[in-house]
Design a protein around this motif. Structure first.
Motif, short mmCIF file in Angstrom:
data_model
loop_
_atom_site.label_atom_id
_atom_site.label_comp_id
_atom_site.label_asym_id
_atom_site.label_seq_id
_atom_site.Cartn_x
_atom_site.Cartn_y
_atom_site.Cartn_z
N PHE A 431 0.83 -1.19 0.00
CA PHE A 431 0.00 0.00 0.00
C PHE A 431 0.87 1.25 0.00
CE2 PHE A 431 -2.20 3.46 2.11
CZ PHE A 431 -3.36 3.53 1.35
N ARG A 432 0.59 2.13 -0.94
CA ARG A 432 1.21 3.46 -0.98
C ARG A 432 0.13 4.46 -1.35
NH1 ARG A 432 4.65 0.64 -4.62
NH2 ARG A 432 6.59 -0.11 -3.69
N PRO A 442 0.22 34.72 -6.33
CA PRO A 442 -1.21 34.93 -6.51
C PRO A 442 -1.61 34.67 -7.96
CG PRO A 442 -0.09 37.03 -6.41
CD PRO A 442 0.95 35.99 -6.14
N ARG A 443 -2.91 34.60 -8.18
CA ARG A 443 -3.41 34.30 -9.52
C ARG A 443 -2.90 35.29 -10.56
NH1 ARG A 443 -8.46 32.89 -12.53
NH2 ARG A 443 -8.32 34.34 -14.28
N ASP A 444 -2.96 36.57 -10.25
CA ASP A 444 -2.47 37.62 -11.14
C ASP A 444 -1.06 38.01 -10.71
OD1 ASP A 444 -4.93 37.73 -12.55
OD2 ASP A 444 -5.76 38.92 -10.91
N ASN A 445 -0.16 38.15 -11.64
CA ASN A 445 1.24 38.44 -11.36
C ASN A 445 1.82 37.43 -10.37
OD1 ASN A 445 1.20 40.85 -12.98
ND2 ASN A 445 0.10 41.85 -11.29
N PRO A 446 1.82 36.14 -10.71
CA PRO A 446 2.28 35.09 -9.78
C PRO A 446 3.73 35.29 -9.35
CG PRO A 446 1.15 34.15 -11.68
CD PRO A 446 1.40 35.59 -12.00
N ARG A 447 3.97 35.03 -8.08
CA ARG A 447 5.33 35.15 -7.54
C ARG A 447 5.96 33.79 -7.25
NH1 ARG A 447 2.78 38.66 -3.85
NH2 ARG A 447 3.80 37.73 -2.03
N VAL A 448 5.16 32.80 -6.91
CA VAL A 448 5.71 31.47 -6.63
C VAL A 448 4.82 30.40 -7.24
CG1 VAL A 448 6.93 32.10 -4.51
CG2 VAL A 448 4.56 31.34 -4.38
N ALA A 449 5.45 29.34 -7.71
CA ALA A 449 4.76 28.13 -8.15
C ALA A 449 5.30 26.97 -7.33
CB ALA A 449 4.97 27.88 -9.64
N VAL A 450 4.46 25.99 -7.04
CA VAL A 450 4.88 24.92 -6.14
C VAL A 450 4.41 23.57 -6.66
CG1 VAL A 450 4.69 26.49 -4.17
CG2 VAL A 450 2.82 24.89 -4.66
N ALA A 451 5.07 22.54 -6.15
CA ALA A 451 4.57 21.17 -6.24
C ALA A 451 4.88 20.50 -4.92
CB ALA A 451 5.24 20.41 -7.39
N ALA A 452 3.92 19.75 -4.42
CA ALA A 452 4.10 19.02 -3.16
C ALA A 452 3.61 17.60 -3.36
CB ALA A 452 3.33 19.69 -2.03
N LEU A 453 4.39 16.65 -2.92
CA LEU A 453 4.05 15.23 -3.03
C LEU A 453 4.35 14.55 -1.70
CD1 LEU A 453 3.54 12.51 -4.69
CD2 LEU A 453 6.05 12.42 -4.79
N ILE A 454 3.41 13.73 -1.24
CA ILE A 454 3.65 12.88 -0.08
C ILE A 454 3.18 11.48 -0.41
CG2 ILE A 454 3.05 12.40 2.32
CD1 ILE A 454 2.94 15.35 2.84
N VAL A 455 4.00 10.49 -0.09
CA VAL A 455 3.64 9.09 -0.23
C VAL A 455 3.48 8.54 1.18
CG1 VAL A 455 4.23 6.87 -1.25
CG2 VAL A 455 5.01 8.98 -2.34
N GLY A 464 -0.51 15.83 0.52
CA GLY A 464 0.11 16.74 -0.42
C GLY A 464 -0.55 18.11 -0.50
N THR A 465 -1.88 18.18 -0.39
CA THR A 465 -2.55 19.48 -0.51
C THR A 465 -2.17 20.39 0.65
OG1 THR A 465 -4.38 18.49 -1.70
CG2 THR A 465 -4.78 20.63 -0.70
N TRP A 466 -2.12 19.85 1.85
CA TRP A 466 -1.74 20.67 3.02
C TRP A 466 -0.30 21.15 2.85
CZ3 TRP A 466 1.89 20.70 6.87
CH2 TRP A 466 1.62 21.53 7.98
N LEU A 467 0.60 20.26 2.43
CA LEU A 467 1.99 20.65 2.23
C LEU A 467 2.11 21.68 1.12
CD1 LEU A 467 5.03 20.25 2.84
CD2 LEU A 467 4.99 18.36 1.18
N GLY A 468 1.34 21.52 0.04
CA GLY A 468 1.37 22.49 -1.04
C GLY A 468 0.92 23.87 -0.61
N ARG A 469 -0.12 23.91 0.22
CA ARG A 469 -0.55 25.21 0.73
C ARG A 469 0.53 25.87 1.56
NH1 ARG A 469 -4.14 25.01 5.69
NH2 ARG A 469 -2.01 24.85 6.52
N GLU A 470 1.19 25.10 2.41
CA GLU A 470 2.26 25.65 3.23
C GLU A 470 3.43 26.12 2.36
OE1 GLU A 470 2.25 26.08 6.97
OE2 GLU A 470 0.38 26.28 5.85
N ALA A 471 3.73 25.38 1.31
CA ALA A 471 4.80 25.81 0.41
C ALA A 471 4.45 27.14 -0.24
CB ALA A 471 5.05 24.73 -0.65
N LEU A 472 3.20 27.31 -0.65
CA LEU A 472 2.76 28.58 -1.21
C LEU A 472 2.83 29.69 -0.17
CD1 LEU A 472 -0.36 27.70 -3.40
CD2 LEU A 472 1.81 28.64 -4.20
N ARG A 473 2.31 29.42 1.01
CA ARG A 473 2.24 30.45 2.06
C ARG A 473 3.63 30.91 2.48
NH1 ARG A 473 2.00 30.86 7.57
NH2 ARG A 473 2.48 28.65 7.84
N LEU A 474 4.50 29.96 2.75
CA LEU A 474 5.85 30.31 3.18
C LEU A 474 6.66 30.90 2.03
CD1 LEU A 474 6.61 27.17 5.39
CD2 LEU A 474 5.85 29.43 6.14
N GLY A 475 6.43 30.41 0.82
CA GLY A 475 7.14 30.96 -0.32
C GLY A 475 6.78 32.41 -0.58
#
Length: 495
Positions: A431-432, A442-455, A464-475
């Motif tokens: 199982f994985r 932000p949507r207009d004039n984006p400053r950061v793009a992210v990808a988050a993956l958790i297995v 992954g969604t929670w981690l992706g949000r944090e990556a956006l927020r902290l970025g």
């Protein structure tokens, strides 16, 4: 699609990350900062809140025997992929595209780069490539060899040459700490500046294999519903508009050929935009069947750099995509089912295409020589600007009304004007649970793009969604909005 908006919500001891966490104090543990090869000392997670919760796979993924029903694809959440039923075990991972397996490349002329996989595409059903995952040699990983000099990470070569990396040490440390605090079995978070391709973070951690390195560059993870970005783009190019509706019945947990028929049982209708936000498998499968060919889907996948090498100072696996010729299998692939693999760094670059008005920008890890600014790149066009805007509209539905809505509405952790795409899927034996988020803000004039993956294992703390949000927020905190310079009121009307 995700079974409910809460699928990706965090089940963990509550953790508050304050702005002071991003202070220079985060730079102290150099081993943490650089993601050293050796096992890191365990850090106790926060002690308040609820204990670790168990996450079970979707009932259909577990209850339906693999391969038991012809014409039926068991699905987990929003993009389960059970692929081809005939493939041999792949060989060890040894750099870009070395995946092995026996799913032959389709018999199409390689008119454009990426139309044919450069190597056999492994079947996730019989030979998941993650089973052969190996650590990247330290000598190939620039970040592993970097040392902190002031506020920059610098790699000193044997000839004395120094290379300054684009990685932000504070952001890198913050994301690495999150992955370690929550003891993720396998996890990676990538943050980059979409307009220039400058990579700001390549965080990774594996509790299951503490010595493992190179997760951001490895394309051994099923793309799942992240591939709907490709399908959605192909549909836009084929003339389907974001507001065009498709009616359906069933298909929430699994797809059958009968789900793809238009019948009087079609009691629900989604627009293409809402189907993207809710990751509706059946809608994407029906639209693929009606509006796309194998050639059009392959061509769009190639534009998004599937089956193609991506230039980067650290060797990256080629993200392989096998697109069947026709029929039910082609429809399934368009819905996010299929033997399609993606690396986290490639996932962030996919999100950047919409952020860059439809242009592809290669990633950058080494700063240019001192005094030479890194300017926004022109990039190769993937989508016309109108199509890129429409894709952004559809990705925004994920956060406002779709599968990531609950996570992005969490009090004190909101990220305004974010867009993105989730993807979830599970392997059965062993199982994985794969969970993805890619997006930008932000949507207009984006400053950061992210990808988050958790297995994850059956029991998990974050996805992954929670981690992706944090990556956006902290970025976003590390890449502040540019200051708007306005003339004093007294100067109005003066030349």
């Amino acid at each position: 699609m995700d079974s409910a908006p809460t699928t990706d919500r965090i089940r963990r001891p509550h953790m508050t990350i304050r702005r002071r966490f991003l202070s220079a104090a985060a730079l102290c543990p150099l081993a943490l900062l650089l993601g050293a090869n050796g096992p890191a000392p365990e850090e106790a997670p926060p002690t308040t809140g609820s204990p670790v919760a168990a996450s079970s796979p979707a009932p259909s993924a577990e209850s339906l025997p693999v391969g038991a029903t012809p014409g039926v694809t068991p699905a987990h959440a929003d993009g389960a992929s059970l692929g081809s039923a005939t493939a041999a075990e792949p060989g060890p991972q040894q750099g870009a595209g070395a995946h092995g397996g026996e799913q032959a490349a389709p018999a199409v002329a390689a008119v454009e780069p990426g139309m044919v996989p450069p190597s056999p595409v492994p079947s996730r059903l019989t030979a998941p490539p993650m089973a052969k995952l190996q650590s990247m040699p330290r000598g190939l990983d620039l970040l592993a060899r970097a040392k902190l000099q002031g506020e920059r990470l610098v790699v000193k070569e044997k000839d004395g040459q120094e290379r300054v990396l684009t990685v932000d040490p504070v952001l890198q440390a913050s994301l690495t700490k999150i992955l370690r605090d929550y003891a993720v079995p396998y996890g990676a978070a990538v943050v980059l500046e979409p307009s220039t391709g400058r990579v700001l973070a390549l965080a990774e951690h594996s509790e299951a294999q503490p010595d493992l390195r190179g997760l951001p560059y490895r394309a051994v993870f099923p793309a799942a519903s992240i591939f709907k970005i490709v399908t959605g783009s192909a549909l836009l190019e084929a003339g389907v508009t974001p507001s065009m509706e498709e009616c359906f019945h069933g298909g929430k947990r699994r797809l059958t050929e009968r789900n793809l028929e238009d019948t009087e049982r079609d009691g629900a209708c989604y627009s293409l935009a809402l189907a993207m936000g809710k990751s509706a498998n059946v809608v994407f499968a029906k639209l693929t069947q009606k509006h796309l060919t194998a050639d059009s889907l392959r061509r769009m996948a190639a534009r998004f750099r599937f089956n193609r090498e991506i230039a980067f100072p650290v060797p990256m696996d080629v993200s392989l995509a096998a697109v069947p010729e026709e029929g039910f299998d082609l429809a399934n692939t368009g819905a996010g089912f299929g033997d399609i693999y993606l690396s986290p760094l490639h996932g962030a670059l996919m999100a950047s295409v919409a952020a860059n008005d439809g242009r592809w920008v290669d990633p950058v890890l080494v700063e240019p020589p001192q005094g030479s600014p890194l300017l926004a790149a022109e990039g190769e066009r993937v989508l016309e600007p109108a199509a890129a805007k429409a894709l952004t509209d559809m990705l925004e539905e994920t956060v406002t009304h779709g599968t990531a809505r609950a996570v992005f509405r969490e009090r004190a952790f909101r990220v305004d004007n974010a867009v993105g795409k989730t993807g979830t899927l599970a392997d059965r034996s062993p199982f994985r649970d794969y969970s993805w988020f890619v997006g930008f803000a932000p949507r207009d004039n984006p400053r950061v793009a992210v990808a988050a993956l958790i297995v994850n294992d059956p029991k998990w703390r974050i996805r992954g969604t929670w981690l992706g949000r944090e990556a956006l927020r902290l970025g976003l905190q590390r890449v502040p909005a540019p200051l708007e310079v306005t003339a004093p009121a007294a100067s109005a009307g003066t030349p």
